[in-house]
Write a protein that holds these residues in place. Sequence first.
Motif, PDB file in Angstrom:
ATOM      1  N   ALA A   1       0.836  -1.203   0.000  1.00 24.47           N
ATOM      2  CA  ALA A   1       0.000   0.000   0.000  1.00 24.47           C
ATOM      3  C   ALA A   1       0.870   1.252   0.000  1.00 24.47           C
ATOM      4  CB  ALA A   1      -0.928  -0.004   1.215  1.00 24.47           C
ATOM      5  N   THR A   2       1.949   1.231   0.775  1.00 31.96           N
ATOM      6  CA  THR A   2       2.860   2.374   0.816  1.00 31.96           C
ATOM      7  C   THR A   2       3.500   2.590  -0.545  1.00 31.96           C
ATOM      8  OG1 THR A   2       3.305   2.005   3.152  1.00 31.96           O
ATOM      9  CG2 THR A   2       4.914   3.304   1.951  1.00 31.96           C
ATOM     10  N   SER A   3       3.900   1.504  -1.186  1.00 37.73           N
ATOM     11  CA  SER A   3       4.523   1.608  -2.511  1.00 37.73           C
ATOM     12  C   SER A   3       3.545   2.179  -3.528  1.00 37.73           C
ATOM     13  CB  SER A   3       5.013   0.239  -2.977  1.00 37.73           C
ATOM     14  OG  SER A   3       6.031  -0.222  -2.134  1.00 37.73           O
ATOM     15  N   GLU A   4       2.286   1.720  -3.467  1.00 40.85           N
ATOM     16  CA  GLU A   4       1.272   2.227  -4.393  1.00 40.85           C
ATOM     17  C   GLU A   4       1.025   3.709  -4.140  1.00 40.85           C
ATOM     18  OE1 GLU A   4      -2.225  -0.217  -4.097  1.00 40.85           O
ATOM     19  OE2 GLU A   4      -1.093  -2.037  -4.563  1.00 40.85           O
ATOM     20  N   ASN A   5       0.933   4.101  -2.864  1.00 43.98           N
ATOM     21  CA  ASN A   5       0.736   5.509  -2.508  1.00 43.98           C
ATOM     22  C   ASN A   5       1.867   6.365  -3.042  1.00 43.98           C
ATOM     23  OD1 ASN A   5      -1.651   6.042  -1.267  1.00 43.98           O
ATOM     24  ND2 ASN A   5      -0.885   5.848   0.814  1.00 43.98           N
ATOM     25  N   ALA A   6       3.089   5.901  -2.876  1.00 39.77           N
ATOM     26  CA  ALA A   6       4.250   6.660  -3.343  1.00 39.77           C
ATOM     27  C   ALA A   6       4.190   6.839  -4.853  1.00 39.77           C
ATOM     28  CB  ALA A   6       5.549   5.960  -2.930  1.00 39.77           C
ATOM     29  N   GLY A   7       3.798   5.798  -5.560  1.00 34.75           N
ATOM     30  CA  GLY A   7       3.688   5.886  -7.015  1.00 34.75           C
ATOM     31  C   GLY A   7       2.629   6.883  -7.445  1.00 34.75           C
ATOM     32  N   GLU A   8       1.477   6.861  -6.745  1.00 35.19           N
ATOM     33  CA  GLU A   8       0.406   7.795  -7.066  1.00 35.19           C
ATOM     34  C   GLU A   8       0.840   9.234  -6.773  1.00 35.19           C
ATOM     35  OE1 GLU A   8      -2.918   6.412  -4.795  1.00 35.19           O
ATOM     36  OE2 GLU A   8      -3.104   4.572  -5.971  1.00 35.19           O
ATOM     37  N   LYS A   9       1.502   9.453  -5.652  1.00 34.73           N
ATOM     38  CA  LYS A   9       1.979  10.791  -5.300  1.00 34.73           C
ATOM     39  C   LYS A   9       2.990  11.293  -6.332  1.00 34.73           C
ATOM     40  CE  LYS A   9       1.300  10.525  -0.322  1.00 34.73           C
ATOM     41  NZ  LYS A   9       1.950  10.476   0.998  1.00 34.73           N
ATOM     42  N   ARG A  10       3.872  10.409  -6.766  1.00 36.45           N
ATOM     43  CA  ARG A  10       4.879  10.777  -7.763  1.00 36.45           C
ATOM     44  C   ARG A  10       4.208  11.181  -9.069  1.00 36.45           C
ATOM     45  NH1 ARG A  10       8.135   6.889  -6.715  1.00 36.45           N
ATOM     46  NH2 ARG A  10       7.029   5.360  -7.927  1.00 36.45           N
ATOM     47  N   GLU A  11       3.166  10.436  -9.466  1.00 35.70           N
ATOM     48  CA  GLU A  11       2.447  10.759 -10.704  1.00 35.70           C
ATOM     49  C   GLU A  11       1.756  12.115 -10.590  1.00 35.70           C
ATOM     50  OE1 GLU A  11      -0.179   7.592 -11.843  1.00 35.70           O
ATOM     51  OE2 GLU A  11       1.427   6.104 -11.722  1.00 35.70           O
ATOM     52  N   ARG A  12       1.107  12.388  -9.438  1.00 34.94           N
ATOM     53  CA  ARG A  12       0.430  13.683  -9.245  1.00 34.94           C
ATOM     54  C   ARG A  12       1.438  14.824  -9.282  1.00 34.94           C
ATOM     55  NH1 ARG A  12      -2.611  10.800  -5.305  1.00 34.94           N
ATOM     56  NH2 ARG A  12      -1.414  11.766  -3.630  1.00 34.94           N
ATOM     57  N   LEU A  13       2.581  14.636  -8.649  1.00 40.14           N
ATOM     58  CA  LEU A  13       3.609  15.671  -8.649  1.00 40.14           C
ATOM     59  C   LEU A  13       4.126  15.921 -10.056  1.00 40.14           C
ATOM     60  CD1 LEU A  13       5.467  17.623  -7.186  1.00 40.14           C
ATOM     61  CD2 LEU A  13       7.021  15.712  -6.746  1.00 40.14           C
ATOM     62  N   THR A  14       4.351  14.859 -10.809  1.00 38.20           N
ATOM     63  CA  THR A  14       4.823  14.996 -12.185  1.00 38.20           C
ATOM     64  C   THR A  14       3.823  15.776 -13.011  1.00 38.20           C
ATOM     65  OG1 THR A  14       6.031  12.911 -12.027  1.00 38.20           O
ATOM     66  CG2 THR A  14       5.542  13.703 -14.242  1.00 38.20           C
ATOM     67  N   GLU A  15       2.523  15.472 -12.853  1.00 35.06           N
ATOM     68  CA  GLU A  15       1.492  16.192 -13.581  1.00 35.06           C
ATOM     69  C   GLU A  15       1.472  17.664 -13.193  1.00 35.06           C
ATOM     70  OE1 GLU A  15      -2.327  14.277 -13.259  1.00 35.06           O
ATOM     71  OE2 GLU A  15      -1.468  12.331 -13.769  1.00 35.06           O
TER      72      GLU A  15
END
Length: 79
Positions: free
Chosen positions: A59-73
């Motif tokens: 879950a932490t890994s998935e959250n980190a990936g989602e946060k990274r995608e939002r930041l990139t956008e």
Amino acid sequence: MSKSVRLSEEFHARIRAHNRDDETMEDTLRRLIGGPSPTESAGILSDETAAGMREAIDATSENAGEKRERLTERLRDDH
């Protein structure tokens, strides 16, 4: 089973400098890295606890990936 690892001569010398007389290179690396070996840790956690920990890590890994995608956008939108 064993694996080979390629090290530069400089790094090998640094590890060798920490090598104790009664240690193999593996022993030295384990000591320098710290923490218990996987063999020593086997069986400490119940299957249920281990499964819960795996789920939390995933879950932490998935959250980190989602946060990274939002930041990139957001960064793309700012430029």
